[in-house]
Design a protein around this motif. Structure first.
Motif, PDB file in Angstrom:
ATOM      1  N   THR A   1       0.809  -1.219   0.000  1.00 46.10           N
ATOM      2  CA  THR A   1       0.000   0.000   0.000  1.00 46.10           C
ATOM      3  C   THR A   1       0.840   1.266   0.000  1.00 46.10           C
ATOM      4  N   THR A   2       2.155   1.138   0.177  1.00 47.43           N
ATOM      5  CA  THR A   2       3.008   2.326   0.274  1.00 47.43           C
ATOM      6  C   THR A   2       3.590   2.781  -1.057  1.00 47.43           C
ATOM      7  N   GLY A   3       3.400   1.992  -2.118  1.00 50.31           N
ATOM      8  CA  GLY A   3       3.988   2.398  -3.383  1.00 50.31           C
ATOM      9  C   GLY A   3       3.724   1.417  -4.501  1.00 50.31           C
ATOM     10  N   VAL A   4       4.467   1.594  -5.596  1.00 47.01           N
ATOM     11  CA  VAL A   4       4.277   0.759  -6.785  1.00 47.01           C
ATOM     12  C   VAL A   4       5.633   0.316  -7.332  1.00 47.01           C
ATOM     13  N   PRO A   5       5.699  -0.911  -7.882  1.00 50.48           N
ATOM     14  CA  PRO A   5       6.943  -1.370  -8.515  1.00 50.48           C
ATOM     15  C   PRO A   5       7.086  -0.773  -9.910  1.00 50.48           C
ATOM     16  N   ARG A   6       8.292  -0.481 -10.293  1.00 50.82           N
ATOM     17  CA  ARG A   6       8.600   0.032 -11.630  1.00 50.82           C
ATOM     18  C   ARG A   6       9.861  -0.678 -12.143  1.00 50.82           C
ATOM     19  N   ASN A   7      10.043  -0.673 -13.473  1.00 49.04           N
ATOM     20  CA  ASN A   7      11.304  -1.170 -14.012  1.00 49.04           C
ATOM     21  C   ASN A   7      11.535  -0.635 -15.415  1.00 49.04           C
ATOM     22  N   PHE A   8      12.760  -0.787 -15.877  1.00 48.96           N
ATOM     23  CA  PHE A   8      13.107  -0.425 -17.249  1.00 48.96           C
ATOM     24  C   PHE A   8      12.807  -1.638 -18.126  1.00 48.96           C
ATOM     25  N   ARG A   9      11.828  -1.490 -19.004  1.00 46.61           N
ATOM     26  CA  ARG A   9      11.364  -2.621 -19.807  1.00 46.61           C
ATOM     27  C   ARG A   9      12.151  -2.668 -21.122  1.00 46.61           C
ATOM     28  N   PHE A  10      13.407  -3.087 -21.005  1.00 43.34           N
ATOM     29  CA  PHE A  10      14.296  -3.090 -22.163  1.00 43.34           C
ATOM     30  C   PHE A  10      13.803  -4.031 -23.263  1.00 43.34           C
TER      31      PHE A  10
END
Length: 464
Positions: A202-211
């Motif tokens: 609930t504190t945030g969201v996952p992100r990534n570089f989708r190469f």
């Protein structure tokens, strides 16, 4: 205790439209700056135009939200500079993943171990913000506590501010909190060195570089160029004629705006159905009639007829050397250099794209020609012809949309505009869309990109 950033919680609910565009909810208690009523340059009264040094231009307001909000958020965060923790770089993150073992109550559901695909060579030239490929964006308004174990009563190992980014290690199942048992294991660095712990979902969201997706988009464009020269739509500030408008909407059903666009007809007849193709979008001329070019539009996956004044047949993209891919879903981007059957990663960084709504425009999807570079351009205060500030190191790829550095608002002294100087960093970059069509970068990366990219053989691709 850490001083909290007085920033309203960002809502990340995404509503998918029936088209390629979708909307993100606006953060509560924030309203984008009013949308600038676009006016072709030739219609601006002469007395309202200012003499500009060569290389400058004037655009509509490029900020979806007031720039002062971004500066305030950044200043509030930097006041806690002594206590701040930061993300790990890719090498540090890989080492932490190799070292960590299972902990009590830690059921690993997913390990975040994104690496550069073998088909992409590491040729990175920009190192200013060396973030790991997988990261976690903290969205909780009051920040969050990183815990030793995935349990609400676990020991606090660190505290992190809202909108901070941390290196993402694992998604795990732990003790339930607010009806969710999902936690994220994150890595960070502080004055005590490298550490790791858990943040609740609930504190945030996952992100990534989708190469992988970036590579796929580049390869598609590479194949299109290999089949023959590509042209692009040219109607910057409606200089080749304002397209017909459907109703009062500023954008069509697909999210493409009327201004800076050309009409794409279903048939070689201006009475037939049409949609808009934005300035800069890459197309292929299939054949021509007396009044139209019959074109294939790879971004749209179809063919259309466009009046001839909107395409210069003598200007093409015949060789692809440099490509910037902007991922508006993840709010990041990467730059690539193409060799013969090779792809080299030159830089990767966080970015901020345009927010769609009644007061601003989103950064539209598609493949675009790099049209020009400017050391800087100025932008207007919304609803006026008054110069509000400028954006440095700009690369224009569609209409008045650029990849550029942090905007600079002019200060006033005795009625004169004063340039306070370049701004390197905004804490909001890489969080949620906050711009008006443009793609906002850290200024040092915008400068790198401006110096590196080849206009003649360059392209910008915006993916979702």
């Amino acid at each position: 205790m850490y001083k909290k950033i007085t920033l309203a919680l960002f809502v990340i609910m995404m509503i998918v439209l029936s088209s390629c565009a979708y909307r993100r909810n606006l953060p509560p208690d924030e309203t984008p700056a009013p949308r600038q009523q676009s006016t072709p340059a030739e219609d601006v009264p002469k007395e309202d135009r200012l003499a500009k040094p060569q290389g400058e231009a004037v655009e509509e307001n490029i900020n979806g939200f007031n720039l002062e909000d971004d500066l305030r958020i950044t200043e509030n965060t930097q006041e806690e500079e002594e206590n701040r923790i930061s993300y790990l770089n890719q090498q540090q993150k890989t080492e932490v993943l190799q070292e960590i073992g299972s902990k009590k109550m830690n059921t690993v559901l997913q390990e975040y171990s994104t690496t550069l695909p073998e088909t992409i060579n590491d040729a990175i030239q920009y190192f200013q913000y060396d973030i790991s490929f997988d990261y976690f964006l903290v969205t909780a308004e009051e920040g969050a506590e990183i815990l030793e174990n995935p349990a609400p009563d676990a020991t606090v190992v660190a505290q992190v501010e809202s909108l901070e980014k941390l290196s993402l290690l694992q998604r795990v199942e732990g003790e339930a909190l607010e009806d969710s048992s999902i936690w994220y294991r994150v890595g960070f660095e502080d004055d005590n060195g490298v550490g790791e712990g858990y943040l609740h979902a609930t504190t945030g969201v996952p992100r990534n570089f989708r190469f992988d997706r970036m590579e796929e988009a580049i390869n598609q464009l590479r194949q299109q160029v290999a089949q023959g020269d590509l042209h692009f739509v040219s109607n910057y500030k409606n200089q080749n004629g304002a397209p017909p408008q459907k109703g009062d909407a500023a954008v069509d059903a697909y999210g493409y705006r009327v201004y800076h666009s050309a009409p794409a007809y279903q048939q070689a007849d201006t009475n037939s159905e049409f949609r808009y193709i934005p300035d800069g979008m890459l197309v292929r001329i299939i054949e021509e009639t007396e009044e139209f070019y019959h074109i294939d539009v790879p971004t749209f996956g179809g063919d259309y007829y466009i009046p001839k004044q909107y395409i210069d047949p003598d200007v093409t993209l015949s060789r692809l050397e440099h490509v910037v891919v902007v991922d508006r879903d993840q709010q990041n981007q990467a730059s690539f250099e193409l060799g013969e059957d090779e792809l080299h990663l030159v830089s990767y960084t966080l970015s901020t794209t345009g927010i769609p709504g009644d007061f601003s425009f989103e950064t539209t999807l598609g493949s675009y020609k790099v049209i020009e570079k400017r050391d800087r351009f100025e932008y207007l205060e919304s609803g006026t012809q008054d110069i509000a500030g400028y954006a440095p190191f700009a690369v224009r790829f569609t209409g008045g949309a650029y990849i550029h550095g942090v905007p600079v608002a002019y200060e006033k002294e005795d009625g004169e505009k004063i340039d306070p100087g370049l701004i390197e960093y905004l804490h909001t970059i890489g969080t949620f869309p906050r711009s008006n069509m443009c793609v906002r970068n850290f200024t040092s990366h915008a400068e790198f990109l401006h110096n590196w990219i080849n206009v003649e053989n360059g392209a910008v691709i915006v993916i979702e």
